[in-house]
Every structure is written in C-alpha cells, then in structure tokens.
Design a protein around this motif. Structure first.
Motif, PDB file in Angstrom:
ATOM      1  N   THR A  28       0.839  -1.205   0.000  1.00  0.00           N
ATOM      2  CA  THR A  28       0.000   0.000   0.000  1.00  0.00           C
ATOM      3  C   THR A  28       0.872   1.253   0.000  1.00  0.00           C
ATOM      4  N   ILE A  29       0.283   2.339  -0.474  1.00  0.00           N
ATOM      5  CA  ILE A  29       1.046   3.595  -0.468  1.00  0.00           C
ATOM      6  C   ILE A  29       1.344   4.027   0.973  1.00  0.00           C
ATOM      7  N   GLY A  30       0.380   3.821   1.874  1.00  0.00           N
ATOM      8  CA  GLY A  30       0.611   4.216   3.270  1.00  0.00           C
ATOM      9  C   GLY A  30       1.769   3.446   3.873  1.00  0.00           C
ATOM     10  N   GLY A  31       1.826   2.143   3.580  1.00  0.00           N
ATOM     11  CA  GLY A  31       2.920   1.315   4.112  1.00  0.00           C
ATOM     12  C   GLY A  31       4.255   1.775   3.566  1.00  0.00           C
ATOM     13  N   SER A  32       4.286   2.084   2.283  1.00  0.00           N
ATOM     14  CA  SER A  32       5.544   2.523   1.679  1.00  0.00           C
ATOM     15  C   SER A  32       6.000   3.843   2.293  1.00  0.00           C
TER      16      SER A  32
END
Ligand SMILES: Cc1cc2nc3c(=O)[nH]c(=O)nc-3n(C[C@H](O)[C@H](O)[C@H](O)COP(=O)(O)OP(=O)(O)OC[C@H]3O[C@@H](n4cnc5c(N)ncnc54)[C@H](O)[C@@H]3O)c2cc1C
Length: 298
Positions: free
Chosen positions: A112-116
C-alpha cells in the motif's frame, strides 16, 4: 523463520484502530500490505506484542480527484490500484509511471502507499513521488489530526515524522499545472529490484521558457531529495540542450551519496547526472508537445 507470538486485532473503523493503537502504543504495529513488515517480523527484527490490521478500514481506500483538482489517495490504496488507475494515468502520469517500478507485481498487489510512506525506505519510489508532487500527508491519532508536507515527513532511512500512536490516513496531491511535462528515470540492477538511483521531473514551459521546474532524486541520500537549487537556476531560462547539460552537472554537485555494497558514491553521482539529463529532455519535450522528437510515448 517464523515471527514471535503476537496478538492480532482487525478493527472495523478508524476510531477503533486509533483507540487500540493508543492503548498499546509502545508495543503495537500497524499491518497494511505486510510486504515490509512481515519480513521484519519473520527475521525477528521486530517483536510487537500486538498487530493492528487496518485492511478492513474502507475509509482508507479512496482514490479520487476532489473539487479543487487534488488527488486524494487513501493510505490503504494498493500499488497496483495506482498503477492501473485511469485517473492517475490522465492527471498524474508521473505517479503511474513511478509505481510500475515498485518491486514485482505480486508485491504491488498487496503493498500500500501508506505502508511505503511510513516505512520510509530512501530507495522507494513513492516517497520520492510525494516529495516531487508537493503532497501533503494526513495523520490521525486519538488526540487529533496533523498534516505533513512530504518534504518534512521523511526524516532519515526508515524514519518518518509519524508518531507511534498515529495512523497515516491519506495523501493529498495538488493538481499539476495544465500541460506540464513529466519524466521518471530509474536505474536498478534488475527489473523489480530496489533502485540504485532515480530522478523525476515536472516541467511547465511558457513561451519557451521554464515557468515551473520540479526535480527530485532518490537513492542518493538518507531521504528522497528535492533539488531546489537546480530548479531555481532553470526557472526563467529556455530549456536548451546546453541548459539541460548544465542542470544535470549541477544536480550531480547537489547530492552527497554514500558508498555501499551496490554502488560507489561516485557512481551514484554519475547516475544522478545521467538520469537528470534524460528526465529534463523527456519532460521538456512533453511540456513542449513534441514527445516524438524526444523518442518518448505521448
Ligand atoms: C522483495 C521486495 C522488493 C521490494 N521492492 C521495492 C521497490 O523496488 N520499491 C519500493 O518502493 N518498495 C519495495 N518493496 C516494499 C513494498 O513496496 C512494500 O509494499 C511497502 O514498503 C510497504 O507497504 P505495505 O503496505 O506492505 O506496508 P507494511 O509492510 O504492512 O507496513 C510497513 C510499515 O509501515 C507501517 N504502516 C503501514 N501502513 C501504515 C499506516 N497507514 N499508518 C501508519 N503506519 C503504517 C507498518 O506498521 C510498518 O512499520 C519491496 C518489498 C519486497 C518484499
């Protein structure tokens, strides 16, 4: 290896997730796509007592353009969703191009973008994109909300401004100037590997001179970088071949990478110069409406 034992919670609302994070703040981790977290658990480099799985939170899965033209990306948006989104391709094509370089499809399907962004790897594509695009990152805790300009969010390798009791909820990407040209260039040892270095640019031309220039680099410092001095030197100038060569040499001077097992500092500086030159040629041609002349797709 297998991870150490942990408790698992799958909240159904953001408030429930924030409450749980507040209660277990010293010993909990948020689980999003798991593509960076799970290897760290398996190697027992992390041993949280509690995993809070946010995959059930639909409010973090938005992807839309708001009335002001800004792209709103929920933190749980998968890399593959950005990659295949017609909206992203039309309005923010540089983001769609960059995300194709994140790892392999199997990882992009879950990551996910948030995880990245929270993982904050200095060689990751999406943190650099957020810095290039002047994005604002929205975080929440039980105490309230905060908004972080992307350039201030990344503080060092695997270090960001997010607090232990906060969740990144979403990202706001302001609209790009109409007709802006763009380019993303990356060098890695094999397709799907983390980059050794990458550069991206956004260029707006008015009457043949640079009205706006944004240039970002990654893999050449502890965080993704905006090359502001190079940008400022180009604004007001025609984007000639000589100006592009000078800007690329300037970009090389602006970075201070370290030598590691993958590449020497000098080789990374060389990459920044070469990738900057290519980016400015391609972005400039796109801004001028002559992509064919630069040998790139429209
Ligand atoms: C083999 C391999 C190759 C890879 N290659 C690349 C690459 O080339 N480029 C690249 O950019 N990435 C690469 N990655 C990383 C991949 O992109 C991950 O998807 C990404 O870094 C983490 O996203 P995730 O959703 O899986 O997060 P997770 O692994 O679930 O979480 C990562 C960290 O962020 C925290 N976190 C996650 N979401 C939130 C949130 N919303 N709020 C607060 N904290 C949160 C977690 O607690 C954890 O600390 C690679 C991974 C692997 C395994």
């Amino acid at each position: 290896m297998k991870p150490a034992a942990f408790e698992y919670l799958r909240p159904t609302s953001l408030d429930e997730a924030l409450e749980a994070l507040h209660r277990h703040r010293d010993d909990a981790k948020i689980l999003a796509g798991g593509q960076s977290l799970v290897p760290l658990l398996n190697f027992r480099m992390l041993r949280p007592a509690m995993l809070i799985d946010i995959n059930g939170l639909e409010e973090l899965q938005v992807l839309r353009v708001d009335d002001g033209g800004a792209l709103r990306i929920g933190a749980l948006t998968r890399h593959v969703t950005l990659e295949t989104s017609a909206l992203v391709r039309e309005r923010f094509p540089v983001l769609g191009e960059a995300v194709r370089h994140v790892a392999h499809l199997a990882i992009r399907n879950r990551g996910t973008i948030g995880g990245s962004l929270c993982h904050a790897d200095p060689a990751a594509e999406l943190p650099m994109m957020m810095v290039l695009l002047d994005a604002r990152l929205h975080t929440r805790s039980t105490a309230g909300s905060r908004v972080h300009p992307a350039e201030e969010f990344f503080e060092g390798p695997l270090m960001s401004a997010i607090e232990e009791d906060e969740i990144l909820t979403g990202i706001e990407v302001p609209p790009l100037p109409a007709g802006a040209g763009w380019a993303f260039e990356e060098f890695s040892q094999r397709s799907g590997d983390f980059a050794i270095a990458a550069v991206a640019a956004i260029v707006e031309l008015r009457e043949g001179t640079v009205a706006e220039m944004r240039l970002a680099a990654m893999g050449v410092g502890p965080t993704p970088l905006r090359l502001h001095a190079v940008e400022e030197a180009l604004v007001g100038q025609p984007l000639t071949e000589a100006a592009i060569r000078d800007a690329a040499a300037h970009a090389r001077q602006e970075v201070d990478p370290e030598t590691d097992l993958k590449a020497s500092a000098d080789y990374r500086r060389h990459l920044v110069e070469a990738l900057t030159e290519r980016c400015l040629e391609v972005a400039g041609a796109r801004a001028a409406g002559t992509p064919a002349a630069a040998g790139v797709d429209a």
